[in-house]
Write a protein that holds these residues in place. Structure first.
Motif, PDB file in Angstrom:
ATOM      1  N   SER A 111       0.865  -1.344  -0.010  1.00 25.63           N
ATOM      2  CA  SER A 111       0.049  -0.015  -0.069  1.00 25.63           C
ATOM      3  C   SER A 111       0.848   1.185   0.052  1.00 25.63           C
ATOM      4  CB  SER A 111      -0.810  -0.023   1.171  1.00 25.63           C
ATOM      5  OG  SER A 111      -1.939  -0.899   1.120  1.00 25.63           O
ATOM      6  N   THR A 112       0.506   2.121  -0.682  1.00 31.87           N
ATOM      7  CA  THR A 112       1.237   3.426  -0.895  1.00 31.87           C
ATOM      8  C   THR A 112       0.258   4.853  -0.396  1.00 31.87           C
ATOM      9  OG1 THR A 112       0.568   3.578  -3.074  1.00 31.87           O
ATOM     10  CG2 THR A 112       2.756   2.672  -2.675  1.00 31.87           C
ATOM     11  N   LYS A 113      -0.777   4.443   0.179  1.00 29.82           N
ATOM     12  CA  LYS A 113      -1.681   5.475   0.675  1.00 29.82           C
ATOM     13  C   LYS A 113      -2.615   5.088   1.710  1.00 29.82           C
ATOM     14  CE  LYS A 113      -5.489   4.744  -2.875  1.00 29.82           C
ATOM     15  NZ  LYS A 113      -6.171   5.356  -3.772  1.00 29.82           N
ATOM     16  N   PHE A 144       3.302   7.396   9.497  1.00 32.23           N
ATOM     17  CA  PHE A 144       4.065   7.372  11.075  1.00 32.23           C
ATOM     18  C   PHE A 144       4.045   8.991  11.367  1.00 32.23           C
ATOM     19  CE2 PHE A 144       6.711   3.702   9.292  1.00 32.23           C
ATOM     20  CZ  PHE A 144       6.296   2.941  10.095  1.00 32.23           C
ATOM     21  N   PRO A 145       4.182   9.237  12.908  1.00 30.32           N
ATOM     22  CA  PRO A 145       4.270  10.502  13.452  1.00 30.32           C
ATOM     23  C   PRO A 145       5.631  11.287  12.601  1.00 30.32           C
ATOM     24  CG  PRO A 145       3.787   8.882  15.101  1.00 30.32           C
ATOM     25  CD  PRO A 145       3.920   8.230  13.823  1.00 30.32           C
ATOM     26  N   LYS A 146       5.433  12.353  12.693  1.00 27.06           N
ATOM     27  CA  LYS A 146       6.509  13.098  11.912  1.00 27.06           C
ATOM     28  C   LYS A 146       7.432  13.852  12.953  1.00 27.06           C
ATOM     29  CE  LYS A 146       4.001  14.171   7.555  1.00 27.06           C
ATOM     30  NZ  LYS A 146       2.814  13.018   7.931  1.00 27.06           N
ATOM     31  N   GLN A 147       7.003  13.757  13.989  1.00 26.18           N
ATOM     32  CA  GLN A 147       7.957  14.244  15.166  1.00 26.18           C
ATOM     33  C   GLN A 147       8.144  13.357  16.199  1.00 26.18           C
ATOM     34  OE1 GLN A 147       9.212  17.536  15.310  1.00 26.18           O
ATOM     35  NE2 GLN A 147       8.138  18.022  13.248  1.00 26.18           N
ATOM     36  N   PRO A 148       9.232  13.560  17.053  1.00 26.12           N
ATOM     37  CA  PRO A 148       9.423  12.461  18.238  1.00 26.12           C
ATOM     38  C   PRO A 148       8.249  12.490  18.930  1.00 26.12           C
ATOM     39  CG  PRO A 148      11.321  14.095  17.860  1.00 26.12           C
ATOM     40  CD  PRO A 148      10.336  14.679  17.116  1.00 26.12           C
ATOM     41  N   CYS A 149       8.008  11.096  19.662  1.00 26.86           N
ATOM     42  CA  CYS A 149       6.784  10.990  20.531  1.00 26.86           C
ATOM     43  C   CYS A 149       7.456  10.628  22.070  1.00 26.86           C
ATOM     44  CB  CYS A 149       5.937   9.825  20.158  1.00 26.86           C
ATOM     45  SG  CYS A 149       5.385  10.053  18.280  1.00 26.86           S
ATOM     46  N   LEU A 169      22.435  -2.829  11.948  1.00 25.54           N
ATOM     47  CA  LEU A 169      22.579  -3.604  10.610  1.00 25.54           C
ATOM     48  C   LEU A 169      22.826  -2.954   9.442  1.00 25.54           C
ATOM     49  CD1 LEU A 169      19.162  -5.943  11.359  1.00 25.54           C
ATOM     50  CD2 LEU A 169      21.584  -6.513  12.086  1.00 25.54           C
ATOM     51  N   ASP A 170      23.504  -3.491   8.574  1.00 32.26           N
ATOM     52  CA  ASP A 170      23.575  -2.586   7.290  1.00 32.26           C
ATOM     53  C   ASP A 170      22.397  -2.756   6.317  1.00 32.26           C
ATOM     54  OD1 ASP A 170      26.436  -1.981   7.856  1.00 32.26           O
ATOM     55  OD2 ASP A 170      27.240  -3.749   7.027  1.00 32.26           O
ATOM     56  N   LYS A 171      21.780  -3.776   6.547  1.00 24.71           N
ATOM     57  CA  LYS A 171      20.453  -3.808   5.738  1.00 24.71           C
ATOM     58  C   LYS A 171      19.482  -4.600   6.625  1.00 24.71           C
ATOM     59  CE  LYS A 171      21.895  -8.102   3.573  1.00 24.71           C
ATOM     60  NZ  LYS A 171      22.265  -9.078   2.289  1.00 24.71           N
ATOM     61  N   LEU A 172      18.207  -4.432   6.020  1.00 25.47           N
ATOM     62  CA  LEU A 172      16.897  -5.075   7.015  1.00 25.47           C
ATOM     63  C   LEU A 172      17.050  -6.464   6.990  1.00 25.47           C
ATOM     64  CD1 LEU A 172      14.125  -2.555   6.089  1.00 25.47           C
ATOM     65  CD2 LEU A 172      15.340  -2.862   8.369  1.00 25.47           C
ATOM     66  N   PRO A 173      16.582  -7.389   7.482  1.00 32.81           N
ATOM     67  CA  PRO A 173      16.539  -8.808   7.194  1.00 32.81           C
ATOM     68  C   PRO A 173      15.753  -9.034   5.990  1.00 32.81           C
ATOM     69  CG  PRO A 173      16.147  -8.324   9.808  1.00 32.81           C
ATOM     70  CD  PRO A 173      16.357  -6.887   8.805  1.00 32.81           C
ATOM     71  N   GLY A 174      16.146  -9.902   5.054  1.00 32.35           N
ATOM     72  CA  GLY A 174      15.642 -10.004   3.792  1.00 32.35           C
ATOM     73  C   GLY A 174      15.865  -9.078   2.886  1.00 32.35           C
ATOM     74  N   ALA A 175      16.823  -7.775   3.307  1.00 28.72           N
ATOM     75  CA  ALA A 175      17.110  -6.788   2.458  1.00 28.72           C
ATOM     76  C   ALA A 175      16.070  -6.074   2.081  1.00 28.72           C
ATOM     77  CB  ALA A 175      17.834  -7.407   1.039  1.00 28.72           C
ATOM     78  N   GLY A 176      14.711  -6.196   2.783  1.00 28.31           N
ATOM     79  CA  GLY A 176      13.762  -5.058   2.690  1.00 28.31           C
ATOM     80  C   GLY A 176      12.832  -5.682   1.324  1.00 28.31           C
ATOM     81  N   GLY A 177      13.119  -6.733   0.944  1.00 31.80           N
ATOM     82  CA  GLY A 177      12.193  -7.254  -0.238  1.00 31.80           C
ATOM     83  C   GLY A 177      11.080  -7.642   0.222  1.00 31.80           C
ATOM     84  N   MET A 178      10.188  -7.859  -0.704  1.00 32.88           N
ATOM     85  CA  MET A 178       8.704  -8.106  -0.405  1.00 32.88           C
ATOM     86  C   MET A 178       8.639  -9.755  -0.589  1.00 32.88           C
ATOM     87  SD  MET A 178       6.825  -5.525  -0.109  1.00 32.88           S
ATOM     88  CE  MET A 178       6.809  -3.955   0.004  1.00 32.88           C
ATOM     89  N   SER A 237       9.980  -3.291   8.764  1.00 32.29           N
ATOM     90  CA  SER A 237      10.693  -4.438   8.377  1.00 32.29           C
ATOM     91  C   SER A 237      10.908  -4.609   6.751  1.00 32.29           C
ATOM     92  CB  SER A 237      10.671  -5.609   9.155  1.00 32.29           C
ATOM     93  OG  SER A 237       9.244  -6.244   8.983  1.00 32.29           O
ATOM     94  N   PHE A 238       9.688  -4.152   6.065  1.00 31.39           N
ATOM     95  CA  PHE A 238       9.768  -4.452   4.478  1.00 31.39           C
ATOM     96  C   PHE A 238      10.242  -3.029   3.846  1.00 31.39           C
ATOM     97  CE2 PHE A 238       5.802  -3.653   6.501  1.00 31.39           C
ATOM     98  CZ  PHE A 238       5.093  -2.711   5.659  1.00 31.39           C
ATOM     99  N   ASP A 239      10.755  -1.900   4.666  1.00 29.25           N
ATOM    100  CA  ASP A 239      11.204  -0.686   4.299  1.00 29.25           C
ATOM    101  C   ASP A 239      10.440   0.138   3.794  1.00 29.25           C
ATOM    102  OD1 ASP A 239      13.574   0.689   3.951  1.00 29.25           O
ATOM    103  OD2 ASP A 239      14.248   0.045   2.158  1.00 29.25           O
ATOM    104  N   ASP A 240       9.291   0.384   4.674  1.00 29.12           N
ATOM    105  CA  ASP A 240       8.242   1.287   4.254  1.00 29.12           C
ATOM    106  C   ASP A 240       8.507   2.466   5.304  1.00 29.12           C
ATOM    107  OD1 ASP A 240       5.981   3.023   3.999  1.00 29.12           O
ATOM    108  OD2 ASP A 240       4.517   1.184   5.100  1.00 29.12           O
TER     109      ASP A 240
END
Length: 326
Positions: A144-146, A170-175, A317-326, A256-259
């Protein structure tokens, strides 16, 4: 159980729902609903519930599990969502810890689960039919993109009791007390299928969000089932220093899917209550007086699942587990 009695006592005025905590069972790349049999699944999940959880789950899960991380000891269902990460300016990632709802004692991470009959204030007049063995469903999609689904929201926590002020992204300021991710599932069933190819079409979504009465079910999906909802508390406070945030001021958290927007938030549900326990609860006028069996926090925390996928998920981590793939 004093901690559980306190939590359930606060569901006044009419106790039209059950609300309970489930400690973390496992954090790993498994998804028996969307990617059955795949080892590992594409992205990391935080999983709670019964210890029968594995890559391929069929049959009556309530008969297969031997323990559960949930406060109701007859609930061997599994509940899971993606995992939240902080992305630093240098491009490295660190997993955001979870903490339990303030009313649910010292559970280890996990989430709060709700089963509503109608809303917080009324049981309604519609019979609520329990899910059946083998039933599963999802809400939301990592693609989903919206925003726009009233059941998929975020709350920027001023303190651990903050509610309301929900956003699609996601909130745009620290919570000050972290971020709460909210997932409300559809509650209208077609009465025939325990699943569907996209894990959603056998259900119809009448959710209005904020635990409001979801309204009547359509003729295509006439069977009213419990309204399931998750609340997951992500303790983002160690990352509240904005000097750690992206130089352009954008928020730094990703699923964890890089969203990085948050629109792809999603949840999975796999029914596993023992016998007729959930139906008995749904037939109760006051869900607090439902005769469900409970267990202690220590017992819930003790239930665990062996890690099938051995890979680094913590530290920087240098990359997300699964490299952010779907």
């Amino acid at each position: 159980m004093k901690w559980l009695s306190l939590a359930l006592a606060l569901v006044a005025p009419s106790q039209a729902y059950i609300r309970f905590g489930c400690a973390t069972l496992s954090v790993q790349r498994l998804d028996p609903v969307v990617e059955p049999g795949r080892l590992p699944s594409a992205h990391l999940h935080q999983i709670v519930g019964g210890n029968a959880f594995n890559a391929s789950m069929t049959g009556d899960i309530g008969e297969k599990a031997t323990c559960t991380t949930c406060s109701f000891s007859e609930d061997f269902s599994n509940y899971w969502t993606a995992v939240l990460y902080f992305k630093a300016r240098n491009g490295t990632y660190k997993r955001v810890p979870q903490y339990p709802n303030a009313l649910l004692g010292s559970l280890t991470g996990g989430m709060t689960v709700y089963y509503l009959q109608q809303d917080f204030n009324s049981n309604g007049k519609t019979k609520i039919t329990s899910f059946k063995p083998g039933f599963r469903m999802t809400v939301g999609s990592p693609t989903s993109t919206k925003g726009g689904n009233p059941g998929l929201k975020y709350t920027c926590l001023k303190d651990i009791m903050t509610r309301g002020s929900e956003t699609d992204d996601f909130p745009k300021q620290p919570c000050a007390a972290g971020i709460m991710a909210i997932h409300h599932f559809p509650a209208c069933w077609d009465g025939k299928n325990l699943d569907s190819p996209n894990h959603q079409d056998h259900m119809y979504n009448t959710v209005k969000g904020m635990f409001q009465n979801a309204g009547p079910c359509p003729a295509s999906h006439p069977v009213r089932m419990p309204q399931v909802a998750y609340e997951t508390m992500w303790n983002t406070t160690q990352f509240n220093d904005k000097s750690l945030w992206p130089a352009d001021g954008s928020q730094p958290f990703v699923w964890s899917f890089d969203d990085s927007k948050g629109y792809g938030t999603h949840g999975d549900y796999l029914f596993g209550w023992k016998g007729d326990a959930l139906q008995r609860a749904m037939d109760s006028t006051s869900l607090v007086s439902n005769n469900l069996k409970t267990q202690s926090v220590a017992e819930a925390n003790k239930c665990a699942l062996k890690t099938t996928i051995n890979e680094p998920i913590d530290g920087w981590l240098d990359k997300l587990p699964g490299a952010g793939g779907m």
